[in-house]
Write a protein that holds these residues in place. Structure first.
Motif, short mmCIF file in Angstrom:
data_model
loop_
_atom_site.label_atom_id
_atom_site.label_comp_id
_atom_site.label_asym_id
_atom_site.label_seq_id
_atom_site.Cartn_x
_atom_site.Cartn_y
_atom_site.Cartn_z
N ARG A 137 0.79 -1.22 -0.08
CA ARG A 137 0.18 0.17 -0.15
C ARG A 137 0.91 1.29 0.04
O ARG A 137 0.51 2.26 -0.52
N SER A 138 2.03 1.31 0.73
CA SER A 138 2.95 2.43 0.71
C SER A 138 4.15 2.33 -0.05
O SER A 138 5.13 3.16 0.17
N ALA A 177 1.27 10.43 3.97
CA ALA A 177 0.33 9.60 3.74
C ALA A 177 1.01 7.98 3.96
O ALA A 177 0.02 7.17 4.36
N GLU A 178 2.14 8.04 3.60
CA GLU A 178 2.66 6.64 3.80
C GLU A 178 2.78 6.04 5.19
O GLU A 178 2.33 5.06 5.51
N LEU A 179 3.18 7.14 5.97
CA LEU A 179 3.00 6.86 7.72
C LEU A 179 1.63 6.75 8.13
O LEU A 179 1.25 5.67 8.96
N ARG A 190 -1.78 11.69 11.59
CA ARG A 190 -1.23 12.17 10.50
C ARG A 190 -2.06 12.97 9.66
O ARG A 190 -1.54 14.19 9.42
N LYS A 191 -3.30 12.76 9.76
CA LYS A 191 -4.21 13.43 8.90
C LYS A 191 -4.42 14.77 9.50
O LYS A 191 -4.36 15.77 8.65
N ASN A 222 -3.08 9.01 -5.24
CA ASN A 222 -2.76 7.91 -4.13
C ASN A 222 -2.43 8.48 -2.93
O ASN A 222 -2.49 7.64 -2.19
N ALA A 223 -2.02 9.73 -2.77
CA ALA A 223 -1.60 10.40 -1.54
C ALA A 223 -2.25 11.67 -1.04
O ALA A 223 -3.13 11.37 0.01
N ILE A 224 -2.31 12.43 -1.90
CA ILE A 224 -2.87 13.66 -1.59
C ILE A 224 -4.48 13.58 -1.35
O ILE A 224 -5.11 14.30 -0.69
#
Length: 351
Positions: A137-138, A177-179, A190-191, A222-224
């Motif tokens: 996923r990351s 986003a990865e973390l 994190r959000k 996929n991230a933002i």
């Protein structure tokens, strides 16, 4: 012998500079960085330019070529016509030190402001467990070579110097986003950090950062965008707001399942189906706000990331029929993937 080609290269420093015209010999198969090296060797030995690996993996030779942020070592001269003048300038978003070298310390300052990965305090090194789906996923975001082309092309700071203090930029949004997707990260939410401290709300998803990424990371899609969607769910979804008003951590054990509020009772898995209701080993409790309220979207699981579809723990190494490895050189008609993988594992052991 090569052919003479026309180039315009920016020369100067922090006090100012100008574009200068050069004619340089270009041979077949060369890239823009080769031309810069030839310029240094034959006409302008004091031309400043960063580079290191010349293989598109260090991110050092970032520059703007005909106005497009690119890596000099990955931009082939064959992409331009022979009568075309190739203009080479430094990254526009960051202060110029000299010629093509810019001061990218802004990015390192933002890296220090991004909270690092924090493993669960209850687990010692060697006890971490992750499912393959969580790794995949990351994994895309770990391809980043920190060339900072995405940071350079982002108009939030490219066109507005005053936005730099509150805005971290796309490179660090994919880090957040990865973390956030990491099941063993016990750091605070994190959000909320991305929204409150990294300037996630400044981004209006024009996808210019994705277009210039040399590693083809889908930064926006996929991230933002997923991070923005989670922030909106937290802040503006009426069911989430209602759940925060009603439930507190100390009330969860006594709260009866209520489908109307999105709190569903655990479902028994069908025979042979992995138990997806069980959290990962070492999973952390979901984050709460300063009033002890738990977001409604996280009431059904103990950890912030969704449980792996593989269930709780998977024994490694996996059987070969469960691997998704594909070796194109070993394709032969009438052979199953498991047979192909078996040959690869037998003939090409890992060292």
């Amino acid at each position: 012998m090569g052919t003479k080609r026309n180039f315009r290269v920016w020369r100067g420093d922090a006090s100012g500079g100008e574009l200068r015209d050069f004619q340089v010999e270009v041979n077949e198969g060369e890239v823009v960085l080769d031309v810069i090296h030839r310029l240094q060797a034959t006409q302008t030995p004091d031309l400043a330019c960063r580079w290191n690996c010349k293989a598109g993996k260090c991110g050092s030779c970032s520059m703007e070529i005909n106005g497009m942020p690119r890596l000099g070592c990955m931009t082939r001269m064959s992409t331009f016509t022979e009568d075309e003048t190739v203009t080479i300038t430094p990254l526009r978003t960051f202060p110029v030190i000299r010629d093509l070298v810019t001061d990218v310390s802004f990015n390192y300052d933002k890296a220090r402001e991004t909270p690092a990965f924090a493993p669960p305090p209850s687990l010692a090194p060697g006890e971490y467990r992750m499912q393959q789906v969580d790794v995949e996923r990351s994994q895309e975001f770990r391809k980043c070579i920190e060339c900072f082309l995405c940071q350079n092309t982002c108009h939030v700071i490219r066109d507005h110097e005053e936005n730099k203090p509150p805005f971290s930029g796309p490179r660090f949004f994919i880090r957040a986003a990865e973390l956030d997707m990491h099941p063993l990260d016990s750091q605070a939410d994190r959000k909320e950090h991305a929204q409150a401290s990294m300037g996630l709300g400044f981004c209006n998803i024009t996808k210019c950062c994705t277009e210039v990424c040399p590693e083809h990371i889908k930064i926006t899609d996929n991230a933002i965008i997923p991070m923005k969607e989670r922030v909106v769910d937290r802040r503006y979804d009426p069911l989430v707001w209602l759940g925060r008003k009603i439930f507190r951590r100390d009330q969860l054990e006594d709260a009866a399942p209520d489908p109307a509020l999105g709190v569903l009772p655990p479902r028994e898995p069908a025979p042979g189906e992995p138990d997806r209701q069980r959290p990962h080993r070492g999973a952390q409790a979901a984050a709460t706000d300063d009033r002890g309220h738990l977001p409604l979207t996280e009431l059904t699981f103990e950890n912030q990331a969704a449980p792996s579809p593989f269930g709780d723990d998977v024994t490694f190494p996996l059987p070969v029929e469960d691997l998704n490895y594909h070796h194109p050189a070993r394709d032969r008609p009438g052979r199953t993937p498991a047979e192909a993988i078996s040959e690869v594992v037998r003939d090409e052991p890992l060292h």
